[in-house]
Motif scaffolding. Sequence first.
Motif, PDB file in Angstrom:
ATOM      1  N   GLN A 211       0.831  -1.203   0.000  1.00  0.00           N
ATOM      2  CA  GLN A 211       0.000   0.000   0.000  1.00  0.00           C
ATOM      3  C   GLN A 211       0.870   1.259   0.000  1.00  0.00           C
ATOM      4  O   GLN A 211       0.647   2.187  -0.764  1.00  0.00           O
ATOM      5  CB  GLN A 211      -0.917   0.001   1.245  1.00  0.00           C
ATOM      6  CG  GLN A 211      -2.032  -1.033   1.200  1.00  0.00           C
ATOM      7  CD  GLN A 211      -3.053  -0.714   0.118  1.00  0.00           C
ATOM      8  OE1 GLN A 211      -3.377   0.441  -0.129  1.00  0.00           O
ATOM      9  NE2 GLN A 211      -3.547  -1.755  -0.539  1.00  0.00           N
ATOM     10  N   LEU A 212       1.890   1.261   0.861  1.00  0.00           N
ATOM     11  CA  LEU A 212       2.764   2.433   0.945  1.00  0.00           C
ATOM     12  C   LEU A 212       3.546   2.631  -0.352  1.00  0.00           C
ATOM     13  O   LEU A 212       3.772   3.757  -0.805  1.00  0.00           O
ATOM     14  CB  LEU A 212       3.720   2.269   2.125  1.00  0.00           C
ATOM     15  CG  LEU A 212       3.074   2.355   3.512  1.00  0.00           C
ATOM     16  CD1 LEU A 212       4.014   1.811   4.581  1.00  0.00           C
ATOM     17  CD2 LEU A 212       2.692   3.800   3.824  1.00  0.00           C
ATOM     18  N   MET A 213       3.979   1.516  -0.957  1.00  0.00           N
ATOM     19  CA  MET A 213       4.722   1.592  -2.213  1.00  0.00           C
ATOM     20  C   MET A 213       3.838   2.169  -3.312  1.00  0.00           C
ATOM     21  O   MET A 213       4.287   3.002  -4.121  1.00  0.00           O
ATOM     22  CB  MET A 213       5.209   0.192  -2.587  1.00  0.00           C
ATOM     23  CG  MET A 213       6.296   0.144  -3.639  1.00  0.00           C
ATOM     24  SD  MET A 213       6.889  -1.559  -3.811  1.00  0.00           S
ATOM     25  CE  MET A 213       8.061  -1.361  -5.156  1.00  0.00           C
ATOM     26  N   ALA A 214       2.562   1.750  -3.341  1.00  0.00           N
ATOM     27  CA  ALA A 214       1.621   2.258  -4.349  1.00  0.00           C
ATOM     28  C   ALA A 214       1.373   3.748  -4.171  1.00  0.00           C
ATOM     29  O   ALA A 214       1.102   4.463  -5.141  1.00  0.00           O
ATOM     30  CB  ALA A 214       0.309   1.489  -4.267  1.00  0.00           C
ATOM     31  N   GLN A 215       1.483   4.221  -2.932  1.00  0.00           N
ATOM     32  CA  GLN A 215       1.268   5.643  -2.644  1.00  0.00           C
ATOM     33  C   GLN A 215       2.535   6.470  -2.870  1.00  0.00           C
ATOM     34  O   GLN A 215       2.515   7.690  -2.730  1.00  0.00           O
ATOM     35  CB  GLN A 215       0.806   5.806  -1.186  1.00  0.00           C
ATOM     36  CG  GLN A 215      -0.561   5.200  -0.902  1.00  0.00           C
ATOM     37  CD  GLN A 215      -0.829   5.031   0.586  1.00  0.00           C
ATOM     38  OE1 GLN A 215      -0.079   5.519   1.418  1.00  0.00           O
ATOM     39  NE2 GLN A 215      -1.910   4.340   0.923  1.00  0.00           N
ATOM     40  N   GLY A 216       3.658   5.793  -3.199  1.00  0.00           N
ATOM     41  CA  GLY A 216       4.911   6.495  -3.431  1.00  0.00           C
ATOM     42  C   GLY A 216       5.708   6.769  -2.176  1.00  0.00           C
ATOM     43  O   GLY A 216       6.715   7.476  -2.218  1.00  0.00           O
TER      44      GLY A 216
ATOM     45  N   ALA B 112       7.627   2.125   3.032  1.00  0.00           N
ATOM     46  CA  ALA B 112       7.390   0.803   2.431  1.00  0.00           C
ATOM     47  C   ALA B 112       8.591  -0.106   2.704  1.00  0.00           C
ATOM     48  O   ALA B 112       8.435  -1.286   3.052  1.00  0.00           O
ATOM     49  CB  ALA B 112       7.147   0.937   0.939  1.00  0.00           C
ATOM     50  N   ALA B 113       9.806   0.441   2.558  1.00  0.00           N
ATOM     51  CA  ALA B 113      11.007  -0.362   2.785  1.00  0.00           C
ATOM     52  C   ALA B 113      11.077  -0.860   4.230  1.00  0.00           C
ATOM     53  O   ALA B 113      11.469  -2.010   4.488  1.00  0.00           O
ATOM     54  CB  ALA B 113      12.252   0.467   2.455  1.00  0.00           C
ATOM     55  N   VAL B 114      10.659   0.006   5.163  1.00  0.00           N
ATOM     56  CA  VAL B 114      10.653  -0.417   6.571  1.00  0.00           C
ATOM     57  C   VAL B 114       9.727  -1.612   6.763  1.00  0.00           C
ATOM     58  O   VAL B 114      10.072  -2.591   7.451  1.00  0.00           O
ATOM     59  CB  VAL B 114      10.217   0.759   7.472  1.00  0.00           C
ATOM     60  CG1 VAL B 114      10.013   0.272   8.909  1.00  0.00           C
ATOM     61  CG2 VAL B 114      11.248   1.880   7.429  1.00  0.00           C
ATOM     62  N   ARG B 115       8.539  -1.577   6.139  1.00  0.00           N
ATOM     63  CA  ARG B 115       7.581  -2.683   6.289  1.00  0.00           C
ATOM     64  C   ARG B 115       8.127  -3.973   5.684  1.00  0.00           C
ATOM     65  O   ARG B 115       7.993  -5.051   6.257  1.00  0.00           O
ATOM     66  CB  ARG B 115       6.252  -2.328   5.631  1.00  0.00           C
ATOM     67  CG  ARG B 115       5.565  -1.090   6.177  1.00  0.00           C
ATOM     68  CD  ARG B 115       5.432  -1.078   7.702  1.00  0.00           C
ATOM     69  NE  ARG B 115       4.615   0.011   8.163  1.00  0.00           N
ATOM     70  CZ  ARG B 115       5.060   1.255   8.386  1.00  0.00           C
ATOM     71  NH1 ARG B 115       6.338   1.551   8.150  1.00  0.00           N
ATOM     72  NH2 ARG B 115       4.243   2.189   8.816  1.00  0.00           N
ATOM     73  N   PHE B 116       8.758  -3.870   4.499  1.00  0.00           N
ATOM     74  CA  PHE B 116       9.295  -5.085   3.873  1.00  0.00           C
ATOM     75  C   PHE B 116      10.490  -5.635   4.666  1.00  0.00           C
ATOM     76  O   PHE B 116      10.674  -6.850   4.753  1.00  0.00           O
ATOM     77  CB  PHE B 116       9.687  -4.819   2.425  1.00  0.00           C
ATOM     78  CG  PHE B 116       8.512  -4.567   1.516  1.00  0.00           C
ATOM     79  CD1 PHE B 116       7.458  -5.463   1.463  1.00  0.00           C
ATOM     80  CD2 PHE B 116       8.461  -3.433   0.708  1.00  0.00           C
ATOM     81  CE1 PHE B 116       6.360  -5.240   0.632  1.00  0.00           C
ATOM     82  CE2 PHE B 116       7.378  -3.205  -0.127  1.00  0.00           C
ATOM     83  CZ  PHE B 116       6.328  -4.104  -0.166  1.00  0.00           C
TER      84      PHE B 116
END
Length: 396
Positions: free
Chosen positions: A27-32, A37-41
Amino acid sequence: TQYQSYLARAKKADKKSALPFISEGNQLMAQGNNNEAAVRFENAVYFDPNSKIALVKLAQLYVGTRRQMAFDYLDKATTIDPNYEYGWKTQADLRREVGFYPEAKAAFENYLKLVKPTPEDQQIYGQILYFAEEYDAALSALDKAPANTVTNRLKMYSKYDQGKFDEALPLAQALINTAPKADLIYQDYAYYADMLNKTRDYTNSARYFEQAYLLDTTRTGTITDIARAYDRAKDYPKAIEYYIRAMEVNPEHTMADIYSLGAAYYSAGTDTTATPAALQRTEYLKKAAETFGEMATIFPDHYLGLLSQARANSAMDPETTAGLAKPLYEKVLPILMQTPDERKNEIMEVYQYMGIYHLKKDQYPQSRTYWVKVLELDPANAIAKQVIASIDSVKR
């Protein structure tokens, strides 16, 4: 709101599951929001070191900033599962984006072994093969790809880079004439212009080099390509215009740049078909002499500026009655004599001019001296033998 609620409940249900973090990272990656996003992955990999999708997503996020780390993540994902289609395809895509074409080719071929290739897959494969300089294989793949601007372009480029210009030219014509103008790029026009140049269609070559330059004005070398094409087409006013522009955009111009401009003036001044008006030819020759004179000033130790200026002056004095070229030929001769073996033809040109000049002035001994020098360089020179014989006859 509901998504966030379920995400929180998922994390609570299994505090060590990677799945909620992967979902949130997507979701964060899709929002830019790539940093979050990297923290979540990274959290996902922490809880599940074998999470292939989390590893691939991290690679996508890091390829621009931590390239080696990105490729390490990709290698780990495909090591965990050698049949991971998305992992191999992503690896090929990312390596292709950064110009690692052999590695991209190997990764994409692993992907192709796991799927039934689509025409779109063949297009990507053809692109990779082209940039890996495997042109025959690229053409084979592109033949199975959709017919579009990209595949048509790559087919033309492949033939061009193979030196098969007769096969590339019709592909270039079709691309230029059928593709939407907005889809065409600098290289499309430049390749086409170069092939037209090779077929001696110089006017159209110049026209398409102009089109290429309009798409990318940072490529200032194209201005010289335009000038040369117009020069070869004997459109000297256009050639002169672009040679001047080439020198204006590059203040650090070379001797070759100045010479090209002077030579275009000289050609315009000596080509009676291209420039039928005698007065106009004289004006061009004056500009040629002026340009070559500047060249001689900037490069005083090189013979070409003075010699070319002498030739321009000689063209303005075709009967050699005014001796316009005489002081210049006399000045350039010592420079030529520094390398007599290399400059034999130019030295002989000076001797012939001086021989003719003195002959026209009825200065026979001086004229004979120069014609003897011509014979020393070229013992079979029929003109020198004839003039010497004529002078000797008059003397007797």
